[in-house]
Design a protein around this motif. Structure first.
Motif, short mmCIF file in Angstrom:
data_model
loop_
_atom_site.label_atom_id
_atom_site.label_comp_id
_atom_site.label_asym_id
_atom_site.label_seq_id
_atom_site.Cartn_x
_atom_site.Cartn_y
_atom_site.Cartn_z
N ILE A 12 0.65 -0.78 0.03
CA ILE A 12 0.08 -0.23 -0.36
C ILE A 12 0.57 1.39 -0.15
O ILE A 12 0.77 2.14 -0.78
CB ILE A 12 -0.74 0.07 1.55
N LEU A 13 1.91 1.01 0.95
CA LEU A 13 3.10 2.67 0.57
C LEU A 13 3.54 2.88 -0.94
O LEU A 13 3.40 3.97 -1.38
CB LEU A 13 3.76 2.32 2.21
N GLU A 18 4.13 5.81 -5.70
CA GLU A 18 4.23 6.06 -7.27
C GLU A 18 2.90 6.85 -7.48
O GLU A 18 3.02 7.51 -8.23
CB GLU A 18 3.51 4.83 -7.59
N GLN A 19 1.29 6.87 -7.09
CA GLN A 19 0.33 7.12 -7.44
C GLN A 19 -0.07 8.32 -6.53
O GLN A 19 -0.77 9.25 -7.06
CB GLN A 19 -0.41 5.69 -7.41
N GLN A 20 0.61 8.80 -5.24
CA GLN A 20 0.41 10.07 -4.19
C GLN A 20 -1.38 9.89 -4.02
O GLN A 20 -0.89 9.77 -2.92
CB GLN A 20 0.08 11.25 -5.42
N THR A 21 -2.15 9.81 -4.71
CA THR A 21 -3.85 9.67 -3.53
C THR A 21 -4.64 8.39 -5.18
O THR A 21 -4.15 8.48 -5.69
CB THR A 21 -3.90 10.66 -3.78
N LEU A 22 -4.94 7.64 -3.86
CA LEU A 22 -5.61 6.34 -4.24
C LEU A 22 -6.28 6.52 -3.39
O LEU A 22 -6.70 6.12 -2.56
CB LEU A 22 -4.50 5.29 -4.09
N LYS A 23 -7.58 5.68 -3.58
CA LYS A 23 -9.00 5.42 -3.29
C LYS A 23 -8.49 3.68 -3.18
O LYS A 23 -8.24 2.69 -3.45
CB LYS A 23 -10.74 5.28 -4.14
N ILE A 51 0.13 7.44 6.63
CA ILE A 51 -1.31 7.68 5.36
C ILE A 51 -2.20 8.52 5.89
O ILE A 51 -2.11 8.79 7.62
CB ILE A 51 -1.33 6.35 4.24
N GLN A 52 -2.52 9.55 5.24
CA GLN A 52 -3.71 10.23 5.46
C GLN A 52 -4.45 9.77 5.58
O GLN A 52 -4.63 9.72 3.54
CB GLN A 52 -3.36 11.19 5.86
N LEU A 61 0.33 9.37 1.42
CA LEU A 61 1.08 9.46 1.97
C LEU A 61 1.57 10.82 2.54
O LEU A 61 0.43 12.07 2.29
CB LEU A 61 2.35 9.45 1.56
N THR A 62 1.68 11.01 4.41
CA THR A 62 1.38 12.10 5.67
C THR A 62 3.16 12.47 4.77
O THR A 62 4.02 12.26 4.29
CB THR A 62 1.54 11.44 6.58
N ASP A 63 2.96 14.06 5.55
CA ASP A 63 4.05 14.82 5.42
C ASP A 63 5.53 13.47 6.32
O ASP A 63 6.72 14.14 5.92
CB ASP A 63 4.00 16.47 5.35
#
Length: 85
Positions: A12-13, A18-23, A51-52, A61-63
């Motif tokens: 998942i990470l 790779e994709q920045q944001t995913l559902k 993650i957030q 991913l979180t900052d």
């Protein structure tokens, strides 16, 4: 105490890196796991502040993950995760 990530969490990470944001559904399809399993693991990763949740089943991913070390050597710390359904 840092917590070691499961293989599913690492995947998942990696995908989020790779994709920045995913559902959840997109993660489930990419990993070939059930959406329920992905949702549980995303919640756990959110609790570790890796993650957030962005709402409507989307995660990023979180900052706190400043570099690729979380994906390469995944460790986390406990924190809160707010879910919106």
């Amino acid at each position: 105490m840092p917590q070691e990530q499961t293989d599913l969490q690492i995947e998942i990470l990696r995908l989020l890196d790779e994709q920045q944001t995913l559902k959840i559904r997109d993660l489930a399809d990419a990993i070939d796991e059930s959406a329920v399993s992905i949702d549980i693991e995303c919640y756990n990763l959110c609790e570790q502040d890796l993650i957030q949740h962005l709402g409507k089943g989307r995660y990023q991913l979180t900052d706190h993950r400043n570099d690729n070390s979380v994906v390469a050597n995944p460790r986390g710390s406990a924190d809160d995760c707010d879910k919106e359904y």
